[in-house]
Design a protein around this motif. Structure first.
Motif, mmCIF file in Angstrom:
data_model
loop_
_atom_site.group_PDB
_atom_site.id
_atom_site.type_symbol
_atom_site.label_atom_id
_atom_site.label_comp_id
_atom_site.label_asym_id
_atom_site.label_seq_id
_atom_site.Cartn_x
_atom_site.Cartn_y
_atom_site.Cartn_z
ATOM 1 N N UNK A 162 39.416 49.186 36.801
ATOM 2 C CA UNK A 162 39.479 47.784 36.395
ATOM 3 C C UNK A 162 40.905 47.430 36.012
ATOM 4 N N UNK A 163 41.342 46.212 36.419
ATOM 5 C CA UNK A 163 42.703 45.766 36.121
ATOM 6 C C UNK A 163 42.640 44.358 35.520
ATOM 7 N N UNK A 164 42.448 44.247 34.206
ATOM 8 C CA UNK A 164 42.454 42.931 33.561
ATOM 9 C C UNK A 164 43.885 42.430 33.348
ATOM 10 N N UNK A 165 44.095 41.140 33.570
ATOM 11 C CA UNK A 165 45.395 40.513 33.335
ATOM 12 C C UNK A 165 45.228 39.339 32.380
ATOM 13 N N UNK A 166 46.178 39.218 31.423
ATOM 14 C CA UNK A 166 46.202 38.086 30.490
ATOM 15 C C UNK A 166 44.824 37.850 29.867
#
Length: 261
Positions: A175-179
């Motif tokens: 998983x790559x969450x941004x902001x």
């Protein structure tokens, strides 16, 4: 086994969202998963960008984009599910893939799926139905490597990335969450461990979701045993989503070198 878990999750979510108190004999027959599969196969998805609408199990519509690389015709490709920011009901929100998803994951040459979450948050029952349904269909009918599936997103989509990493570790391998803004503390004060590896990207000057909060939540869950990396984007605010693309490229390298190697 993965597909069995997906279809089980889909059935559970659908049974929750479709139950009403006024069902009677006049209610038309609900669509089956077989109906959904038949319609998905009839979409005739081609290489490149496909913007499509599919009638889901309860009769409403799923709007989403599927990007299929040329290499998907010969080899299994990674699957990137990208969740758009905001929940304002923009009918074209799922079409913003050129901003960061396409350039960010270019080195992976993946199949990209971008759903439209409408006016609801990504953890809503409707959007869980949407996400799990699309993961089931794409993994069954497209040339996807099921061991290389990642969920990513920006802002509201970043929060969704955390959520699906935590709640559906059997579906996503990273998983790559941004902001994002997603607390890893439970209501009793304990810290939750997330099974799915995460690469969290956050702007140094995010004025909507302060960096210090995300740093605290990341550090806490890392100490509890979560495999999580935090990359701070120097100088970036919350409203510069396209400028996050180089950091997403770093995350793609992390996928190749540390998660999927």
């Amino acid at each position: 086994m993965i597909l069995k878990r997906l279809i089980f999750a889909l059935l559970i979510i659908f049974s929750f969202t479709s139950c009403t108190s006024d069902d009677d004999a006049s209610t038309p027959d609900r669509r089956s998963i077989e109906d959904l599969e038949t319609d998905f196969q009839a979409l005739n998805l081609q290489q490149g960008i496909n913007d499509v609408t599919l009638e889901n199990l309860n009769g409403s519509s799923w709007n989403f984009r599927v990007i299929i690389p040329e290499s998907a015709s010969s080899t299994e490709r990674p699957l990137v599910l990208t969740l758009h920011g905001a929940a304002g009901g923009d009918v074209d929100a799922h079409k913003n893939t050129a901003c960061y998803a396409e350039p960010g994951f270019a080195a992976l040459d993946p199949i990209i799926v971008s759903p439209n979450g409408g006016t609801q948050l990504w953890n809503s029952a409707f959007n869980q139905d949407l996400v799990i349904g699309l993961m089931y269909l794409t993994q069954k009918y497209l040339n996807v490597d099921r061991d290389r599936t990642v969920v990513t997103g920006y802002s509201n989509g970043g929060n969704g990335s955390w959520f699906y990493a935590e709640i559906y570790p059997e579906i996503f391998t990273a998983s790559i969450p941004m902001a994002s803004s997603y607390s890893t503390f439970s209501s009793n004060g304990s810290v939750r461990t997330i099974e799915t590896p995460l690469y969290v990207i956050h702007g140094e000057n995010d004025e909507l979701f302060p960096l210090a909060e995300t740093q605290e939540w990341v550090a806490a869950t890392r100490d509890a045993g979560t495999n999580v990396t935090l990359e701070v984007a120097p100088g970036l605010t919350h409203y510069e989503s396209c400028n996050y693309s180089p950091y997403l490229q770093n995350a793609a390298s992390w996928l190749q070198d540390e998660v999927w190697d």
